[in-house]
Enzyme design. Sequence first.
Site, short mmCIF file in Angstrom:
data_model
loop_
_atom_site.label_atom_id
_atom_site.label_comp_id
_atom_site.label_asym_id
_atom_site.label_seq_id
_atom_site.Cartn_x
_atom_site.Cartn_y
_atom_site.Cartn_z
N ASP A 125 -0.71 -5.77 8.98
CA ASP A 125 -1.89 -4.62 8.57
C ASP A 125 -2.88 -5.41 8.35
O ASP A 125 -3.14 -6.10 7.27
CB ASP A 125 -1.28 -3.93 7.54
CG ASP A 125 -2.12 -2.83 7.11
OD1 ASP A 125 -3.46 -2.62 7.52
OD2 ASP A 125 -1.90 -1.98 6.41
N ALA A 142 -6.43 -4.76 7.46
CA ALA A 142 -7.35 -3.63 6.76
C ALA A 142 -8.73 -4.36 6.33
O ALA A 142 -9.75 -3.54 6.29
CB ALA A 142 -6.81 -2.76 5.91
N LYS A 146 -13.42 -0.74 6.29
CA LYS A 146 -14.02 -1.52 5.20
C LYS A 146 -15.18 -2.36 5.85
O LYS A 146 -16.29 -2.36 5.33
CB LYS A 146 -12.91 -2.35 4.59
CG LYS A 146 -11.93 -1.42 3.59
CD LYS A 146 -10.91 -0.69 4.57
CE LYS A 146 -10.25 -0.28 3.57
NZ LYS A 146 -8.88 0.66 4.05
N TRP A 154 0.91 -1.14 -0.15
CA TRP A 154 -0.11 -0.04 -0.10
C TRP A 154 0.91 1.15 0.01
O TRP A 154 1.91 1.53 0.95
CB TRP A 154 -1.04 -0.09 1.31
CG TRP A 154 -1.69 1.02 1.42
CD1 TRP A 154 -2.63 1.39 0.48
CD2 TRP A 154 -2.31 1.87 2.70
NE1 TRP A 154 -3.41 2.79 0.85
CE2 TRP A 154 -3.23 2.58 2.38
CE3 TRP A 154 -1.44 1.66 3.94
CZ2 TRP A 154 -3.63 3.59 3.20
CZ3 TRP A 154 -2.05 2.49 4.79
CH2 TRP A 154 -2.91 3.51 4.45
#
Length: 393
Positions: free
Chosen positions: A207, A209, A242, A126
């Site tokens: 991470d 997400a 999300k 990312w």
Amino acid sequence: MLSNLKPQAPDKILMLIEEFKADTRQGKIDLGVGVYKDPNGVTPVMRAVKEAEKRIWETQTTKAYTGLAGEADYRNALAAMVLKDVPADRLASVASVGGTGAIRQALELARLANPDVTVHVSDPTWPNHLSIMKFMGLPYVEYRYFDNETRGVDFEGMKADIAKAGKGDIVLLHGCCHNPTGANLTLDQWLEIVAILEKSGAVPLIDLAYQGFGDGLDADAEATRLVAKSLPEVLIAASCSKNFGIYRERTGILIALAENPAARDLAQGSMAYLNRQSFSFPPDHGARIVSTILGDDALRADWAAELEDVRNTMLGLRAQLASELRNLTGSDRFDFINRHRGMFSRLGATPAQVQKLKDDSAIYMVGDSRLNIAGLNADTVPVLARAIIDAGI
């Protein structure tokens, strides 16, 4: 003073959004911005979120500050969702300003603990990961991850590169739904990564997400839980943007798993200190939405059901696109789209081919050929498939 500032490079995805808005062609398709959209192109407010906000509005009596670490109900509920069996004597946590804020605080914490830390990050990753580290002046090295030929993971290269991480270094890993590629490790491969980290003494920063966007809430956390149970020190940055659809509420958490209770207490104090230096008290509205949903069986069940609908919609679009491309090419070379998970897949196209998609077909995606599957619907999938072939991808 202000005249001495230097112009900053604009964010490429935000530039793409503006370019898309200015395009007057009918039938244009936005596959760039990284948010979930339903078949009508709307990022909806989930039913359980609406109900939770109603309950908060009806019962909340104050807008006073929360604690520096955020509300315990939120942190405990989210940590339990991520880890399931929470090792309370090892676990420290703080609420953060989104998943991005959790990543920043994790890197600040790592630097406090080890001023000579080097961060090892996947190639690609990312873009904000690299942007944050560059701004902080943190040294980083990239490890091989994506194989542009197979559109899968270059696992042998990844292992060889991660093995170079030193004791006290950070190895940044994507817990599921790798951004930008969509290519994930298998659980057996995660076991091998754990063994490498155990040997080197490097600390994983996971991470997470997109929990719930890939194979399901528990399946998407399985690798993170494996790492948490296997290694003495683990950092986890999780986002609610999300899976709860509360992007603008900036709701995240940083979890630190320490080797023993004394180290846990040090981590908890340091993380609260970092919050104080960065923004003082963390935002609460999104966190209260999450804790309200996770703390009520009926709301949680409704939220989980709607999240499953979101996940299955994306899986259906993946299958449809792979099938369309198989029919057009007479080959299985695009089947990787169906194997990838989450919102994103990287096509492996050149920047010139991505530009051709935009110029000829009004199809917008990031220059590295990351496309947002959730930007499609059943009607636009065939349009994209034909454009991919016409662009020579």
